[in-house]
Design a protein around this motif. Structure first.
Motif, PDB file in Angstrom:
ATOM      1  N   LEU A   2       0.796  -1.325   0.039  1.00 23.11           N
ATOM      2  CA  LEU A   2       0.191  -0.075   0.010  1.00 23.11           C
ATOM      3  C   LEU A   2       0.969   1.245  -0.139  1.00 23.11           C
ATOM      4  CD1 LEU A   2      -2.731  -1.101   2.687  1.00 23.11           C
ATOM      5  CD2 LEU A   2      -2.986  -0.841   0.075  1.00 23.11           C
ATOM      6  N   ALA A   3       1.959   1.424   0.813  1.00 18.31           N
ATOM      7  CA  ALA A   3       2.847   2.571   0.677  1.00 18.31           C
ATOM      8  C   ALA A   3       3.323   2.720  -0.646  1.00 18.31           C
ATOM      9  CB  ALA A   3       3.932   2.209   1.574  1.00 18.31           C
ATOM     10  N   SER A   4       3.617   1.791  -1.294  1.00 19.26           N
ATOM     11  CA  SER A   4       4.085   2.197  -2.840  1.00 19.26           C
ATOM     12  C   SER A   4       2.778   2.165  -3.838  1.00 19.26           C
ATOM     13  CB  SER A   4       4.923   0.978  -3.489  1.00 19.26           C
ATOM     14  OG  SER A   4       4.417  -0.375  -3.072  1.00 19.26           O
ATOM     15  N   GLY A   5       1.542   2.373  -3.327  1.00 19.80           N
ATOM     16  CA  GLY A   5       0.579   2.620  -4.363  1.00 19.80           C
ATOM     17  C   GLY A   5      -0.201   1.320  -4.876  1.00 19.80           C
ATOM     18  N   ASN A   6      -0.084   0.093  -4.500  1.00 28.49           N
ATOM     19  CA  ASN A   6      -0.898  -0.963  -5.085  1.00 28.49           C
ATOM     20  C   ASN A   6      -2.142  -1.305  -4.270  1.00 28.49           C
ATOM     21  OD1 ASN A   6       1.395  -1.865  -6.944  1.00 28.49           O
ATOM     22  ND2 ASN A   6       2.542  -1.723  -4.833  1.00 28.49           N
ATOM     23  N   ALA A   7      -2.814  -2.129  -5.061  1.00 26.64           N
ATOM     24  CA  ALA A   7      -4.139  -2.790  -4.622  1.00 26.64           C
ATOM     25  C   ALA A   7      -3.556  -4.160  -3.981  1.00 26.64           C
ATOM     26  CB  ALA A   7      -5.161  -3.121  -5.588  1.00 26.64           C
ATOM     27  N   VAL A   8      -4.017  -4.728  -2.897  1.00 26.07           N
ATOM     28  CA  VAL A   8      -3.686  -5.898  -2.229  1.00 26.07           C
ATOM     29  C   VAL A   8      -4.924  -6.692  -2.089  1.00 26.07           C
ATOM     30  CG1 VAL A   8      -2.630  -6.927  -0.110  1.00 26.07           C
ATOM     31  CG2 VAL A   8      -1.872  -4.394  -1.068  1.00 26.07           C
ATOM     32  N   ILE A   9      -4.353  -8.237  -2.523  1.00 25.95           N
ATOM     33  CA  ILE A   9      -5.355  -9.419  -2.154  1.00 25.95           C
ATOM     34  C   ILE A   9      -4.555 -10.214  -1.164  1.00 25.95           C
ATOM     35  CG2 ILE A   9      -6.595 -11.164  -3.206  1.00 25.95           C
ATOM     36  CD1 ILE A   9      -6.459 -10.062  -5.701  1.00 25.95           C
ATOM     37  N   LEU A  10      -5.072 -10.218   0.170  1.00 24.18           N
ATOM     38  CA  LEU A  10      -4.387 -11.126   0.880  1.00 24.18           C
ATOM     39  C   LEU A  10      -5.191 -12.403   1.323  1.00 24.18           C
ATOM     40  CD1 LEU A  10      -2.507 -11.361   3.647  1.00 24.18           C
ATOM     41  CD2 LEU A  10      -3.982 -10.033   4.982  1.00 24.18           C
ATOM     42  N   LYS A  11      -4.192 -13.400   1.318  1.00 24.66           N
ATOM     43  CA  LYS A  11      -4.837 -14.769   1.407  1.00 24.66           C
ATOM     44  C   LYS A  11      -4.197 -15.476   2.827  1.00 24.66           C
ATOM     45  CE  LYS A  11      -4.274 -19.230   0.631  1.00 24.66           C
ATOM     46  NZ  LYS A  11      -4.767 -19.752   1.714  1.00 24.66           N
ATOM     47  N   PRO A  12      -4.788 -15.079   3.921  1.00 27.66           N
ATOM     48  CA  PRO A  12      -4.106 -15.700   5.168  1.00 27.66           C
ATOM     49  C   PRO A  12      -4.092 -17.370   5.168  1.00 27.66           C
ATOM     50  CG  PRO A  12      -6.258 -14.952   5.713  1.00 27.66           C
ATOM     51  CD  PRO A  12      -6.022 -14.725   4.243  1.00 27.66           C
ATOM     52  N   SER A  13      -3.511 -17.895   6.189  1.00 27.02           N
ATOM     53  CA  SER A  13      -3.616 -19.330   6.370  1.00 27.02           C
ATOM     54  C   SER A  13      -5.133 -19.580   6.665  1.00 27.02           C
ATOM     55  CB  SER A  13      -2.594 -19.668   7.635  1.00 27.02           C
ATOM     56  OG  SER A  13      -3.022 -20.905   8.161  1.00 27.02           O
ATOM     57  N   GLU A  14      -5.384 -20.757   6.427  1.00 22.75           N
ATOM     58  CA  GLU A  14      -6.869 -21.129   6.557  1.00 22.75           C
ATOM     59  C   GLU A  14      -7.030 -21.455   8.061  1.00 22.75           C
ATOM     60  OE1 GLU A  14      -4.525 -24.788   5.193  1.00 22.75           O
ATOM     61  OE2 GLU A  14      -4.752 -22.812   4.652  1.00 22.75           O
ATOM     62  N   ARG A  15      -5.869 -21.573   8.805  1.00 23.29           N
ATOM     63  CA  ARG A  15      -5.700 -21.938  10.273  1.00 23.29           C
ATOM     64  C   ARG A  15      -6.293 -20.565  11.088  1.00 23.29           C
ATOM     65  NH1 ARG A  15      -0.896 -26.169  10.705  1.00 23.29           N
ATOM     66  NH2 ARG A  15      -1.939 -28.140  10.261  1.00 23.29           N
ATOM     67  N   THR A  16      -5.472 -19.570  10.551  1.00 24.18           N
ATOM     68  CA  THR A  16      -5.652 -18.216  11.277  1.00 24.18           C
ATOM     69  C   THR A  16      -5.941 -17.024  10.558  1.00 24.18           C
ATOM     70  OG1 THR A  16      -3.239 -17.869  10.709  1.00 24.18           O
ATOM     71  CG2 THR A  16      -3.788 -18.986  12.686  1.00 24.18           C
ATOM     72  N   PRO A  17      -7.428 -17.018  10.219  1.00 24.78           N
ATOM     73  CA  PRO A  17      -7.845 -15.967   9.184  1.00 24.78           C
ATOM     74  C   PRO A  17      -8.368 -14.753  10.259  1.00 24.78           C
ATOM     75  CG  PRO A  17      -9.638 -17.485   9.476  1.00 24.78           C
ATOM     76  CD  PRO A  17      -8.381 -18.058  10.377  1.00 24.78           C
ATOM     77  N   PRO A  37      10.207  -3.034   4.940  1.00 29.17           N
ATOM     78  CA  PRO A  37       9.350  -2.151   4.052  1.00 29.17           C
ATOM     79  C   PRO A  37      10.192  -1.391   3.013  1.00 29.17           C
ATOM     80  CG  PRO A  37       8.764  -1.970   6.306  1.00 29.17           C
ATOM     81  CD  PRO A  37       9.747  -2.814   6.531  1.00 29.17           C
ATOM     82  N   LYS A  38      11.510  -0.891   3.284  1.00 23.50           N
ATOM     83  CA  LYS A  38      12.089  -0.587   2.316  1.00 23.50           C
ATOM     84  C   LYS A  38      12.543  -1.455   1.105  1.00 23.50           C
ATOM     85  CE  LYS A  38      16.550   1.679   1.438  1.00 23.50           C
ATOM     86  NZ  LYS A  38      17.978   2.038   1.916  1.00 23.50           N
ATOM     87  N   TYR A  39      12.807  -2.611   1.629  1.00 27.49           N
ATOM     88  CA  TYR A  39      13.345  -3.698   0.693  1.00 27.49           C
ATOM     89  C   TYR A  39      12.168  -4.300  -0.079  1.00 27.49           C
ATOM     90  CZ  TYR A  39      17.089  -2.476   3.557  1.00 27.49           C
ATOM     91  OH  TYR A  39      18.071  -1.808   4.443  1.00 27.49           O
ATOM     92  N   ALA A  40      10.927  -4.545   0.652  1.00 24.23           N
ATOM     93  CA  ALA A  40       9.806  -4.889  -0.169  1.00 24.23           C
ATOM     94  C   ALA A  40       9.365  -4.177  -1.198  1.00 24.23           C
ATOM     95  CB  ALA A  40       8.730  -5.108   1.038  1.00 24.23           C
ATOM     96  N   ILE A  41       9.414  -2.646  -0.983  1.00 24.05           N
ATOM     97  CA  ILE A  41       9.017  -1.728  -2.039  1.00 24.05           C
ATOM     98  C   ILE A  41       9.789  -1.862  -3.091  1.00 24.05           C
ATOM     99  CG2 ILE A  41       8.942   0.783  -2.417  1.00 24.05           C
ATOM    100  CD1 ILE A  41       7.886   1.190   0.440  1.00 24.05           C
ATOM    101  N   GLU A  42      11.008  -2.175  -3.025  1.00 29.69           N
ATOM    102  CA  GLU A  42      11.708  -2.639  -4.267  1.00 29.69           C
ATOM    103  C   GLU A  42      11.019  -3.411  -5.346  1.00 29.69           C
ATOM    104  OE1 GLU A  42      15.729  -3.210  -3.454  1.00 29.69           O
ATOM    105  OE2 GLU A  42      15.937  -1.503  -2.512  1.00 29.69           O
ATOM    106  N   ASP A  43      10.599  -4.440  -4.726  1.00 29.26           N
ATOM    107  CA  ASP A  43       9.800  -5.600  -5.281  1.00 29.26           C
ATOM    108  C   ASP A  43       8.405  -5.159  -5.859  1.00 29.26           C
ATOM    109  OD1 ASP A  43      11.496  -7.903  -5.759  1.00 29.26           O
ATOM    110  OD2 ASP A  43      11.445  -8.118  -3.521  1.00 29.26           O
ATOM    111  N   TYR A  44       7.720  -4.105  -5.250  1.00 29.03           N
ATOM    112  CA  TYR A  44       6.339  -3.909  -5.152  1.00 29.03           C
ATOM    113  C   TYR A  44       6.276  -2.602  -6.253  1.00 29.03           C
ATOM    114  CZ  TYR A  44       5.413  -6.803  -1.345  1.00 29.03           C
ATOM    115  OH  TYR A  44       5.247  -7.784  -0.335  1.00 29.03           O
ATOM    116  N   THR A  45       7.529  -2.284  -6.771  1.00 36.86           N
ATOM    117  CA  THR A  45       7.429  -1.008  -7.598  1.00 36.86           C
ATOM    118  C   THR A  45       8.273  -1.621  -8.883  1.00 36.86           C
ATOM    119  OG1 THR A  45       9.312  -0.196  -6.624  1.00 36.86           O
ATOM    120  CG2 THR A  45       7.188   0.722  -5.957  1.00 36.86           C
ATOM    121  N   GLU A  46       8.048  -0.880  -9.869  1.00 34.89           N
ATOM    122  CA  GLU A  46       8.663  -1.054 -11.274  1.00 34.89           C
ATOM    123  C   GLU A  46       9.428   0.124 -11.551  1.00 34.89           C
ATOM    124  OE1 GLU A  46       8.550  -3.776 -12.943  1.00 34.89           O
ATOM    125  OE2 GLU A  46       6.564  -4.606 -12.807  1.00 34.89           O
TER     126      GLU A  46
END
Length: 477
Positions: free
Chosen positions: A165-180, A458-467
């Motif tokens: 979200l910080a880098s401006g994307n939409a998110v679809i989250l699928k949590p573990s079926e054990r802990t939703p 966060p800083k390093y994840a944003i590198e993957d979540y941006t082009e």
């Protein structure tokens, strides 16, 4: 309590109602509406609009929304903590720590939202670059699919959702079926903070949901934390898109002959038995110099036997249940196999009480051969293996004798020895005089070999979540 899934910001009921059980007592604590392939496909379509809405937000606006989310989570921290206990079985103290870490992940992500920039590239440093000026900017990828495990359902979800979200994307989250439950609460929290509804979907579900949101061509990034087995399936089926995998480990600790033994014991206990050992960087293999092996083993077993095992809601409990009775039975079979190979059971190895339960007594096993599952695979249980070594080269070889390489702890007072371990160990992180289970949520975190691909934080994840978009001006035109 009945909980709906979140589809494009809207609460939705399905015909697929699944019971969620408290690991400690096996009581049903909630019934959750699970998604199917149908809802997963709808989520991707809605997320296309959500990505457009997110891209309109300025970095400052995204920063403010994430800060607001952090404020809400702080206000509801005890509610989140108690829900974590009920769905994961971790102790209330561990649950409160996870909530506070999730707040920090939000805060770091908020700050990074304001730092996403680019770089000037000296095009005229190239022989053909005369008269040209270039720079690059970072843009959101569009849709991020996040799949998270049961052990940290709040903070590991946050490590994917907040930077996305910080880098401006939409998110679809699928949590573990054990802990939703806490991931659904997280989705509600983000909507309350003001994020565009179309940008937020939380879909509890099984493999069919995961397959849709990892293979769909409109999903540009898949971020998965979980087992090596599932990670390999996702890697084979996801297609041409960015992939971040945080997978398993059998993390090692090395205790050299000059180490502070009391500190090494303390960190081994902290790292080996937190959340009943169900942590990907949990201490599993401990290699101790032969000159102090017996002393270390004696002190370790003494401290392990002091741990209070039982009801995770009690403030004084140190070790609560594993996620299920079947997991206790699995790890007991691994312990039995190691004993058949000639290993020694120092303490533990049995479930709590007169019959098999979801609580395994904290266990120490020594002299475990490399061919046993307890040594080679990821135990994900409150079990620590302790073996001796004779010199630094042998210790490095023993640490590296693994398919995994996430984090390793080394205890020594000698800087030269520390550097030998740092250079020789194949892992994503080497921690000196600290256990491998330590993680600061802003640091680059990830492993090598079968421990995964890519980094979180966060800083390093944003590198993957941006082009990166390259821009060049021809100044002679």
């Amino acid at each position: 309590m009945e909980r709906e899934l979140i589809l494009g910001g809207q609460k939705v009921k399905t015909n697929n109602l699944v019971e969620i059980k408290y690991p400690y007592t096996q009581e049903v604590i909630a019934k959750v509406h699970f998604a199917t392939e149908k809802e997963a496909l709808q989520a991707v379509e809605i997320a296309k609009q959500g990505a457009k809405e997110m891209a309109k937000l300025t970095p400052y606006e995204r920063y403010k929304l994430l800060m607001k989310a952090a404020e809400i989570l702080e206000r509801r921290s005890e509610e989140f903590a108690k829900t974590l206990v009920l769905e994961v079985g971790k102790t209330i103290r561990e649950a409160r720590t996870e909530v506070q870490r999730a707040i920090q992940t939000l805060l770091f992500s908020a700050e990074e939202a304001r730092r996403i920039g680019g770089e000037v590239i000296p095009i005229d440093a190239h022989p053909n670059g005369k008269g040209k000026f270039g720079f690059y900017v970072r843009e959101p990828v569009g849709i991020v699919s996040a799949i998270t495990p049961f052990n940290f359902p709040l903070n590991l979800s946050m490590h994917k959702v907040a930077p996305a979200l910080a880098s401006g994307n939409a998110v679809i989250l699928k949590p573990s079926e054990r802990t939703p439950l806490t991931p659904l609460m997280l989705g509600e929290l983000l909507l309350e903070a003001g994020f565009p509804p179309s940008a937020i979907s939380v879909l509890p579900g099984f493999g069919e949901v995961g397959k849709v949101i990892t293979t769909h061509p409109d999903v540009r990034v898949v971020s998965f934390t979980g087992s090596r087995k599932v990670g390999e399936i996702i890697a084979k089926q996801c297609g041409i898109k960015k992939l971040v995998l945080e997978l398993g480990s059998n993390s090692a600790v090395v205790v050299h002959k000059d180490a502070d033994i009391e500190r090494a014991v303390q960190k081994t206990v902290q790292g080996g038995y937190a959340i009943a050992g169900q942590v990907c960087i949990s201490v599993q293999r401990v290699f101790v110099h032969e000159s102090i092996f017996d002393l270390f083993l004696e002190r370790l077993s003494s401290e392990v036997e002091k741990l209070k095992v039982g009801d995770p809601m009690e403030e004084s409990t140190d070790v609560g249940p594993m996620i299920s009775i079947s997991e206790v039975e699995r790890i007991q079979s691994w312990i039995d196999e190691a004993l058949q190979y000639g290993s020694k059971l120092i303490t533990g190895g049995v479930s709590c009480g007169d019959k098999v339960s979801s609580v395994l007594v904290p266990t120490v096993v020594s002299l475990v051969p490399p061919q046993s599952k307890l040594y080679r695979e990821e135990a994900f249980a409150p079990v620590v293996v302790v073996n001796p070594y004779s010199d630094v080269d042998q210790a490095i070889q023993m640490v590296n004798d693994s398919d995994y390489g996430l984090q390793v702890g080394v205890f020594t007072k000698d800087l030269e020895i520390a550097w030998r371990f740092i250079r020789g160990i194949k892992a994503g992180g080497v921690l000196i005089n600290e256990g491998p289970n330590f993680r600061a949520d802003q640091m680059p975190y990830g492993g090598v070999k079968f421990s995964g691909v890519g980094k979180e934080g966060p800083k390093y994840a944003i590198e993957d979540y941006t082009e990166i978009k390259m821009v060049i001006f021809n100044l002679d035109a």
